[in-house]
Design a protein around this motif. Structure first.
Motif, PDB file in Angstrom:
ATOM      1  N   CYS A   1     -13.937  -5.812   5.653  1.00  0.00           N
ATOM      2  CA  CYS A   1     -13.417  -7.162   5.430  1.00  0.00           C
ATOM      3  C   CYS A   1     -13.877  -7.675   4.074  1.00  0.00           C
ATOM      4  CB  CYS A   1     -13.873  -8.105   6.540  1.00  0.00           C
ATOM      5  SG  CYS A   1     -13.380  -7.566   8.202  1.00  0.00           S
ATOM      6  N   ASP A   2     -13.075  -8.570   3.477  1.00  0.00           N
ATOM      7  CA  ASP A   2     -13.438  -9.078   2.159  1.00  0.00           C
ATOM      8  C   ASP A   2     -14.574 -10.087   2.220  1.00  0.00           C
ATOM      9  OD1 ASP A   2     -12.043 -11.045   3.415  1.00  0.00           O
ATOM     10  OD2 ASP A   2     -10.837 -11.629   1.665  1.00  0.00           O
TER      11      ASP A   2
ATOM     12  N   TYR B   1      -8.959 -10.968   6.785  1.00  0.00           N
ATOM     13  CA  TYR B   1      -8.411  -9.905   5.944  1.00  0.00           C
ATOM     14  C   TYR B   1      -9.343  -8.700   5.983  1.00  0.00           C
ATOM     15  CZ  TYR B   1      -6.610  -7.346   1.938  1.00  0.00           C
ATOM     16  OH  TYR B   1      -6.087  -6.366   1.133  1.00  0.00           O
ATOM     17  N   CYS B   2      -8.985  -7.735   6.786  1.00  0.00           N
ATOM     18  CA  CYS B   2      -9.802  -6.537   6.952  1.00  0.00           C
ATOM     19  C   CYS B   2      -8.950  -5.307   6.711  1.00  0.00           C
ATOM     20  CB  CYS B   2     -10.404  -6.479   8.355  1.00  0.00           C
ATOM     21  SG  CYS B   2     -11.431  -7.920   8.767  1.00  0.00           S
ATOM     22  N   VAL B   3      -9.250  -4.573   5.674  1.00  0.00           N
ATOM     23  CA  VAL B   3      -8.498  -3.370   5.335  1.00  0.00           C
ATOM     24  C   VAL B   3      -8.793  -2.282   6.360  1.00  0.00           C
ATOM     25  CG1 VAL B   3      -8.082  -1.628   3.584  1.00  0.00           C
ATOM     26  CG2 VAL B   3      -8.612  -3.974   2.907  1.00  0.00           C
TER      27      VAL B   3
ATOM     28  N   ASN C   1       0.856  -1.186   0.000  1.00  0.00           N
ATOM     29  CA  ASN C   1       0.000   0.000   0.000  1.00  0.00           C
ATOM     30  C   ASN C   1       0.894   1.239   0.000  1.00  0.00           C
ATOM     31  OD1 ASN C   1      -1.813   2.083   0.480  1.00  0.00           O
ATOM     32  ND2 ASN C   1      -3.017   0.918   1.965  1.00  0.00           N
TER      33      ASN C   1
ATOM     34  N   HIS D   1      -0.269   4.479   1.781  1.00  0.00           N
ATOM     35  CA  HIS D   1      -0.154   4.492   3.239  1.00  0.00           C
ATOM     36  C   HIS D   1       1.287   4.790   3.667  1.00  0.00           C
ATOM     37  CE1 HIS D   1      -0.894   3.600   7.419  1.00  0.00           C
ATOM     38  NE2 HIS D   1       0.047   2.648   7.410  1.00  0.00           N
TER      39      HIS D   1
ATOM     40  N   ARG E   1     -14.317  -1.718  10.349  1.00  0.00           N
ATOM     41  CA  ARG E   1     -13.381  -2.493   9.564  1.00  0.00           C
ATOM     42  C   ARG E   1     -14.041  -2.971   8.274  1.00  0.00           C
ATOM     43  NH1 ARG E   1     -11.141  -6.296  14.515  1.00  0.00           N
ATOM     44  NH2 ARG E   1     -10.216  -4.606  15.746  1.00  0.00           N
TER      45      ARG E   1
ATOM     46  N   GLN F   1      -9.034   1.455   8.089  1.00  0.00           N
ATOM     47  CA  GLN F   1      -9.513   2.761   7.658  1.00  0.00           C
ATOM     48  C   GLN F   1      -8.907   3.845   8.544  1.00  0.00           C
ATOM     49  OE1 GLN F   1     -13.637   3.219   5.966  1.00  0.00           O
ATOM     50  NE2 GLN F   1     -14.056   1.676   7.516  1.00  0.00           N
TER      51      GLN F   1
END
Length: 357
Positions: free
Chosen positions: A298-299, A305-307, A159, A162, A296, A309
């Motif tokens: 999550c996919d 797997y949680c991107v 990323n 980031h 969160r 924020q």
């Protein structure tokens, strides 16, 4: 040809599975593919070579001759020791832990420097368990693994936006940096003491930040040269004002002092290679928002797997970012959407038309 890969029951002489079962299967099919008399002749030769003493001594003697030729009479006798030494040096360099190393003092006496290890251990013992530690991404895994605290970034640097946000923050002035850090972290960690410390890396941090935040150094300075050292080793004005410079140089360079209302120095290791600062006036509201599972992405439900924020308080900062993948696509046609950095690199490489630059 069909091969049955089903594991057989364990037998005393032939244990199923592994490379030997593959060899037995291949050997059986090879025997089926040639006439029986040839298979029998091969087995007679193998029996002679494996059981006849004269043949065994001949094979042993031939092996010794080949061994002494390879390691004594051929060119390999000169290259093999060098290769072994090279492998040994590479193994030592790869196995040497980065957080502990051996060096010598002026008298030539060896001593161990464990500043980094002790610094991480100090964090583990003296900070709240839910603390978040901001540092350049190089140390993220060490913060997680040794200090056992949440890191803001680590070696998984896919990323770029980031990482650029982190670089911009650390190389901004301390008040600008604090306005963002108070919403992200409880402590800031820097590697100091010279050599390859954070101050030496800081021009790269600023350049990475400018690749996503073009207002950091400006389109007139795509490589962020205004954040660097002069020829005499002194910092440029932008570097001198930066948070990272003050965190590394407080108490080291005359007149350099961090604002205690923004950051409090809580630990410096024995040789000054690691310094830890507490972030003052941390936003508990932002911390609670980030830790709330409802925020969160999550996919899939229940996924690990949680991107992450950013808290709402940083919306204005995040809105300034440009997508790096779009900016740095050197195959993009036309110059309207290309960053100043991309145009400069293309010019240096001799790509593109002059009017596009």
């Amino acid at each position: 040809m069909t091969i049955d890969w089903t594991l057989e029951e364990y037998e005393e002489e032939e244990r199923p599975g592994g490379a030997m079962q593959l060899w037995r299967i291949a050997y059986a099919h090879a025997c089926e593919a040639v006439p029986p008399e040839q298979v029998e002749a091969y087995r007679d030769i193998r029996d002679l070579m494996d059981n006849n003493m004269s043949t065994i001594w001949f094979r042993a003697g031939l092996s010794l001759v080949l061994f002494f030729y390879v390691f004594g009479g051929s060119s390999l006798s000169r290259s093999v020791p060098g290769f072994i030494n090279h492998c040994d040096m590479v193994a030592r360099s790869l196995s040497n832990p980065q957080v502990v190393f051996s060096t010598r003092d002026r008298s030539g006496k060896n001593f161990i420097v464990d500043d980094y290890l002790k610094g991480y251990q100090w964090i583990d013992k003296n900070t709240p368990k839910d603390s978040r530690v901001m540092a350049w991404w190089d140390y993220g895994y060490q913060i997680t693994g040794i200090a056992r605290r949440t890191s803001i970034a680590d070696g998984n640097t896919w990323n770029h936006e980031h990482i650029a946000t982190l670089g911009r923050t650390l190389t901004s002035s301390e008040d600008v940096a604090h306005s963002a850090i108070r919403h992200l972290a409880d402590y800031v960690l820097v590697w100091a003491g010279g050599g390859g410390d954070d101050l030496a890396k800081s021009p790269h941090l600023a350049r990475i930040g400018n690749s996503v935040f073009p207002d950091h150094c400006g389109d007139d300075d795509p490589k962020c040269t205004k954040f660097s050292f002069h020829e005499d080793g002194s910092p440029t004005p932008m570097m001198e004002r930066s948070l990272l410079y003050k965190l590394c140089q407080q108490g080291v360079t005359k007149g350099v002092k961090i604002n205690p209302d923004l950051f409090e120095e809580v630990h410096t290791t024995k040789y000054g290679l690691m310094r830890v600062y507490k972030v003052m006036n941390v936003s508990q509201e932002s911390k609670d928002w980030v830790s709330d599972p409802k925020n969160r992405i999550c996919d899939a439900p229940g996924s690990w797997y949680c991107v992450g924020q950013y808290p709402p308080a940083l919306e204005d900062l995040i809105a300034k970012r440009r997508n790096f993948a779009q900016l740095e696509d050197f195959n993009r046609k036309g110059s309207a959407s290309k960053s100043a950095y991309t145009k400069l690199i293309e010019k240096e490489l001799g790509h593109g038309k002059q009017e596009d630059l």
